[in-house]
Design a protein around this motif. Structure first.
Motif, short mmCIF file in Angstrom:
data_model
loop_
_atom_site.label_atom_id
_atom_site.label_comp_id
_atom_site.label_asym_id
_atom_site.label_seq_id
_atom_site.Cartn_x
_atom_site.Cartn_y
_atom_site.Cartn_z
N PRO A 82 -33.13 33.18 -45.05
CA PRO A 82 -33.85 34.30 -45.66
C PRO A 82 -35.30 33.92 -45.95
N LEU A 83 -36.12 34.94 -46.06
CA LEU A 83 -37.52 34.73 -46.40
C LEU A 83 -37.87 35.62 -47.57
N PRO A 84 -38.41 35.15 -48.69
CA PRO A 84 -38.61 33.73 -48.99
C PRO A 84 -37.29 32.99 -49.10
N PRO A 85 -37.36 31.66 -48.96
CA PRO A 85 -36.11 30.89 -48.94
C PRO A 85 -35.46 30.72 -50.31
N PHE A 86 -36.22 30.88 -51.40
CA PHE A 86 -35.63 30.78 -52.75
C PHE A 86 -36.41 31.67 -53.71
N ASP A 87 -35.77 32.05 -54.82
CA ASP A 87 -36.46 32.85 -55.84
C ASP A 87 -37.60 32.00 -56.41
N HIS A 88 -38.77 32.59 -56.56
CA HIS A 88 -39.86 31.80 -57.14
C HIS A 88 -40.83 32.68 -57.93
N ALA A 89 -41.62 32.00 -58.77
CA ALA A 89 -42.57 32.70 -59.64
C ALA A 89 -43.79 33.12 -58.85
N THR A 90 -44.33 34.30 -59.17
CA THR A 90 -45.57 34.74 -58.54
C THR A 90 -46.75 34.63 -59.52
N ARG A 125 -40.50 36.61 -56.92
CA ARG A 125 -40.18 37.02 -55.55
C ARG A 125 -38.80 36.47 -55.22
N ARG A 126 -37.90 37.37 -54.85
CA ARG A 126 -36.51 36.98 -54.66
C ARG A 126 -36.28 36.41 -53.27
N ARG A 127 -35.34 35.50 -53.18
CA ARG A 127 -34.87 34.97 -51.90
C ARG A 127 -34.49 36.16 -50.99
N GLY A 128 -34.99 36.14 -49.76
CA GLY A 128 -34.61 37.19 -48.81
C GLY A 128 -35.28 38.54 -49.04
#
Ligand code: AMP
Ligand code: MG
Length: 388
Positions: free
Chosen positions: A35-43, A122-125
């Protein structure tokens, strides 16, 4: 044209490094492996929380930190974690609150309100899931496509082949543009035209030195060029004049020749040859004939070789002025196409390079019609669609 294309091989696609693939045509659909993005991350820079934890109290202790490029521990219950843009969201967290919105003091953060769950994450996938089509075959790769391929963790990409086209001008009268004039000489001007057209059509090109109208020189030029070419384009020397030596030289070089009478103006019988390594296309020397013939036939040959759709895209337009035409062969008239109106240029001679340089389209006048009145609907080939 069908027979010409039947004789044209399709070159296999090849792998190219993503950074070298600008402008190349994608050979097959690209599927995502992850999936893109590959993991949940902070924006945003701020604090990662579980939004429901703030329902009880807007004050939370800060436990730990998550930086970009590092995998953080899970978020302890009823706590906040310092987090930076791009950093993975700790397990258990679902929301990031911007640092500008909070008051942080002595290891405790005060939040102004209960945040919206999922804010600044931003959530995974979120862009695209695994196993989906990210890019469809046939697109011309631009910078954003290359960036997407890199985001998908791909270093190489399958692109359609770029046929290797060698262009060989012939004629004793020709000299390099910008070199001293000698009586009766003219600058060689077709080579750059055909090589540039081939490049626009996706080929890798090489303009080889002009050969004179003598058998030995042609033999040398052909033995050098043929083994290196998917398509060798010769220019000039293919009519039936005494000095037209190209066809016999091609035969001596082992090229199997075929001729296709093209009932087309400008243009003469199209000389097409086949040899072990590829094709030979013999163009007439008149500059307009050379460009028009290559635009109509060479473009399809190169498209087919590259595994692309070998069909012309024409547009419809209204004639801006009358065209005189004698029924019997198709005529391609140099014109300026503007706002759906195609205005033919005055000088339609096959050596008239100025009209060619001022035109942006070819009007196709069908074989079986006579003079055409202004306002008649016609098919046009836009220059950019045929490599011009
Ligand atoms: P040919 O097909 O060799 O009989 O040439 C037809 C006409 O085109 C003659 O007037 C040539 O001088 C001209 N010509 C042929 N090749 C070129 C070239 N590479 N650049 C400019 N003019 C050319
Ligand atoms: Mg000649």
């Amino acid at each position: 044209m069908g027979r010409v294309l039947d004789a044209t091989p399709v070159l296999p696609p090849r792998e190219e490094a993503v950074e070298d693939a600008l402008g190349r045509v994608l050979a097959a659909d690209v599927h995502t492996r992850a999936p893109l993005p590959p993991f949940d991350h902070a924006t945003m820079d701020g604090y990662a929380v579980r939004a429901t934890d703030l329902a009880g109290s807007l004050l939370l202790p800060v436990v730990g930190e998550s930086k970009a490029g590092i995998s953080p521990p899970p978020l302890a219950t009823r706590s906040a974690m310092r987090i930076f843009t791009g950093a993975p969201l700790p397990g258990g967290a679902d929301t990031v609150v911007m640092q500008e919105d909070v008051v942080a003091e002595g290891g405790v953060v005060r939040f102004p309100r209960i945040p919206d769950r999922g804010a600044n994450v931003r959530r995974r996938g979120e862009d695209i899931g695994a196993g989906e089509v990210a890019l469809a075959r046939g697109i011309v790769l631009g910078p954003a496509h290359l960036s997407l391929l890199a985001s998908l963790d791909l270093a190489r990409v399958g692109v359609v082949a770029s046929p290797r086209v060698l262009v060989l001008p012939t004629g004793d009268e020709l000299r390099r543009a910008g070199t001293p004039e000698r009586p009766g000489s003219i600058p060689e001007s077709n080579g750059v035209a055909i090589a540039s057209m081939a490049r626009r059509l996706g080929a890798t090109t090489e303009l080889v030195p002009t050969a004179g109208d003598d058998a030995a020189g042609l033999d040398r030029a052909l033995s050098d060029a043929l083994p290196r070419a998917d398509v060798l384009v010769t220019i000039g020397g293919v009519s039936v004049g005494d000095h037209d030596l190209v066809r016999p030289a091609l035969e001596r070089a082992g090229v199997e020749l075929a001729f296709y009478k093209v009932r087309m103006k400008p243009g003469k019988p199209l000389t097409l040859g086949r040899h072990a390594g590829g094709l030979v296309l013999g163009l007439p020397g008149n500059p307009v004939s050379a460009m028009v013939t290559f635009g109509l036939f060479g473009s399809l040959i190169l498209r087919k070789m590259a595994g692309r759709d070998a069909r012309h895209t024409t547009a419809r337009a209204r004639l801006g002025a009358p065209v005189r035409h004698k029924a019997g062969r198709r005529e391609l008239v140099r014109a300026v196409l503007d706002g759906g109106v195609a205005s033919p240029l005055a000088n339609q001679a096959s050596g008239a390079v100025l009209a060619m340089a001022r035109a942006n389209a070819l009007v196709s006048v069908p074989e079986d019609v006579g003079d055409l009145a202004a306002g008649t609907d016609v098919d046009v080939y836009r220059f950019e669609a045929i490599g011009l």
